[in-house]
Write a protein that holds these residues in place. Structure first.
Motif, mmCIF file in Angstrom:
data_model
loop_
_atom_site.group_PDB
_atom_site.id
_atom_site.type_symbol
_atom_site.label_atom_id
_atom_site.label_comp_id
_atom_site.label_asym_id
_atom_site.label_seq_id
_atom_site.Cartn_x
_atom_site.Cartn_y
_atom_site.Cartn_z
ATOM 1 N N CYS A 155 -61.776 0.321 102.374
ATOM 2 C CA CYS A 155 -62.283 0.343 103.494
ATOM 3 C C CYS A 155 -62.669 1.941 103.964
ATOM 4 O O CYS A 155 -63.665 1.936 105.189
ATOM 5 C CB CYS A 155 -61.689 -0.601 104.138
ATOM 6 N N LEU A 156 -61.628 2.366 104.545
ATOM 7 C CA LEU A 156 -61.121 3.380 104.789
ATOM 8 C C LEU A 156 -62.650 5.046 104.927
ATOM 9 O O LEU A 156 -63.012 5.853 105.022
ATOM 10 C CB LEU A 156 -59.912 4.416 104.742
ATOM 11 N N ASP A 157 -62.887 4.943 102.551
ATOM 12 C CA ASP A 157 -64.012 5.654 102.653
ATOM 13 C C ASP A 157 -65.000 5.639 103.367
ATOM 14 O O ASP A 157 -66.540 6.180 102.920
ATOM 15 C CB ASP A 157 -63.529 5.450 100.854
ATOM 16 N N ALA A 158 -65.101 4.089 103.136
ATOM 17 C CA ALA A 158 -66.678 3.441 103.839
ATOM 18 C C ALA A 158 -66.767 3.944 105.007
ATOM 19 O O ALA A 158 -67.828 3.686 105.404
ATOM 20 C CB ALA A 158 -66.812 1.697 103.622
ATOM 21 N N GLY A 159 -65.456 4.254 105.805
ATOM 22 C CA GLY A 159 -66.056 4.430 107.486
ATOM 23 C C GLY A 159 -64.745 3.427 108.094
ATOM 24 O O GLY A 159 -64.638 4.138 109.932
ATOM 25 N N ALA A 160 -64.075 2.696 107.751
ATOM 26 C CA ALA A 160 -64.058 2.127 108.903
ATOM 27 C C ALA A 160 -62.684 2.355 109.571
ATOM 28 O O ALA A 160 -62.372 4.015 109.140
ATOM 29 C CB ALA A 160 -62.413 0.430 108.208
ATOM 30 N N HIS A 161 -62.351 2.878 111.169
ATOM 31 C CA HIS A 161 -61.969 3.691 111.593
ATOM 32 C C HIS A 161 -60.513 2.695 111.410
ATOM 33 O O HIS A 161 -59.409 3.683 112.406
ATOM 34 C CB HIS A 161 -62.090 2.866 113.349
ATOM 35 N N GLY A 162 -59.973 1.935 110.963
ATOM 36 C CA GLY A 162 -58.497 2.130 111.022
ATOM 37 C C GLY A 162 -58.244 0.468 109.924
ATOM 38 O O GLY A 162 -58.703 0.154 109.379
ATOM 39 N N ILE A 163 -57.189 0.288 109.995
ATOM 40 C CA ILE A 163 -56.564 -1.057 109.443
ATOM 41 C C ILE A 163 -55.456 -2.021 109.760
ATOM 42 O O ILE A 163 -54.726 -1.262 110.251
ATOM 43 C CB ILE A 163 -55.579 -0.099 107.705
ATOM 44 N N THR A 164 -55.823 -3.109 109.555
ATOM 45 C CA THR A 164 -55.571 -4.257 110.699
ATOM 46 C C THR A 164 -53.902 -5.758 109.585
ATOM 47 O O THR A 164 -54.970 -5.223 108.733
ATOM 48 C CB THR A 164 -55.590 -5.060 111.655
ATOM 49 N N VAL A 165 -52.491 -5.149 109.840
ATOM 50 C CA VAL A 165 -52.181 -6.310 109.020
ATOM 51 C C VAL A 165 -50.901 -7.055 109.918
ATOM 52 O O VAL A 165 -51.490 -7.246 111.043
ATOM 53 C CB VAL A 165 -51.222 -5.350 107.973
ATOM 54 N N HIS A 166 -50.915 -8.689 109.661
ATOM 55 C CA HIS A 166 -50.284 -8.966 110.126
ATOM 56 C C HIS A 166 -49.798 -9.959 109.506
ATOM 57 O O HIS A 166 -49.861 -11.204 108.602
ATOM 58 C CB HIS A 166 -51.572 -10.468 110.761
#
Length: 250
Positions: free
Chosen positions: A32-43
Motif C-alpha cells: 500500500c505504501l509503495d503504491a502511494g498511500a500516505h499512512g497505515i491504520t490498524v484497530h
C-alpha cells in the motif's frame, strides 16, 4: 488534498482464519505504501480477532522507517488482558503519529457509533493528555450531527473522525443528500472549534468522491474494508492508486 490511510485489519482477519503468517500484514502494508498511500491504520481489539500487538510493533517500525503516518484506533477504556496490553500501552510502545479513540465494545462486529461527548468528555480528558504526552495527535470518533463537540475540543483532542457508515448506507440507497448535509455541518462546527476533521467507515471508490465534494476540508480518510475487498479483484497497487486519484480530483 485529503490523505489516505489504509486500514489493514482485513488482511489480519484472513491470516487469522487459517493460522500462520500468510497473508502477511506487513507485506500488504508495504504494498500500500509503495503504491502511494500516505499512512497505515490498524484497530487492534482486545479479543485479537484481527490485528495483534505484534502486528502493531512491526507496523510501527515499518511506518517509522518509511516516514509515513501510523494511526492506531481503539477503545481507551477497554482493560488490558492476555495478549492485549491496553490501548495506551500499545501507543506507548508504537508512538503512532495519530491515536484515534473509538467507543467500541467487544461484542461489536465493527465500530458503529461515535462518542457521547457530553457524557464522556471528562473521562477522555486525562487519556487525551497522556496520549499527547507521547507525541500522538488525538482524534475522536464522532457521529455526524452529534452534540457536545465543544466538550471534544475542551478535552484536548486535535481532530474528530466522522463516522461515515450512515452516509455510506444512504449513498447505496441512492439518496445521500441529508446524510451529506449532516456530515458537512458537523465538519464545519468542528472546524469552528479548532478541530481538524478526518472521516472513515464504509467509504469506497463508489462514494468517496461525493463525500469529499460535499464535506469541507477533510484532512484524512481511513479506508480498509472496501479497499481490501476491491483489491481482491484489481490488486492492492491498482486499488490504492485509484483511491489516490479520487483524492487528487477533489
Amino acid at each position: 488534498m485529503a490523505l489516505l490511510s489504509v486500514n489493514v485489519n482485513k488482511i489480519a482477519v484472513l491470516r487469522n482464519s487459517r493460522g500462520g503468517d500468510e497473508p502477511s500484514v506487513l507485506r500488504a502494508a508495504t504494498a500500500c505504501l509503495d503504491a502511494g498511500a500516505h499512512g497505515i491504520t490498524v484497530h487492534p481489539r482486545p479479543d485479537q480477532r484481527h490485528v495483534r500487538a505484534s502486528d502493531v510493533d512491526a507496523l510501527a517500525e515499518l511506518t517509522a522507517r518509511r516516514g509515513v503516518e501510523f494511526n492506531i484506533e481503539g477503545n481507551p477504556f477497554a482493560p488490558p488482558r492476555e495478549g492485549y496490553p491496553g490501548f495506551i500501552e500499545l501507543c506507548r510502545r508504537a508512538r503512532p503519529a495519530q491515536a484515534t479513540l473509538v467507543p467500541d465494545g467487544d461484542g461489536q462486529i465493527t465500530s458503529d457509533h461515535g462518542f457521547d461527548f457530553v457524557r464522556d468528555g471528562e473521562r477522555l480528558r486525562p487519556l487525551v493528555a497522556e496520549l499527547k504526552s507521547l507525541g500522538c495527535r488525538v482524534s475522536l470518533f464522532a457521529d455526524a450531527g452529534c452534540a457536545g463537540l465543544e466538550q471534544a475540543a475542551a478535552c484536548g483532542a486535535d481532530r474528530i473522525e466522522i463516522y461515515t457508515g450512515p452516509f455510506a448506507d444512504a449513498h447505496a440507497r441512492g439518496d445521500a443528500r441529508d446524510a451529506l448535509a449532516l456530515c458537512a455541518d458537523t465538519a464545519r462546527r468542528a472546524q469552528a472549534l479548532g478541530l481538524g476533521v478526518n472521516a472513515g467507515h464504509d467509504l469506497s471508490q463508489h462514494n468517496l468522491g461525493d463525500f469529499l465534494r460535499a464535506v469541507p476540508d477533510v484532512l484524512e480518510v481511513s479506508i480498509g474494508h472496501a479497499l481490501i475487498g476491491e483489491a481482491l479483484y484489481a490488486g492492492l497497487d491498482a486499488t490504492v492508486r485509484a483511491y489516490l486519484a479520487i483524492l487528487a480530483a477533489r
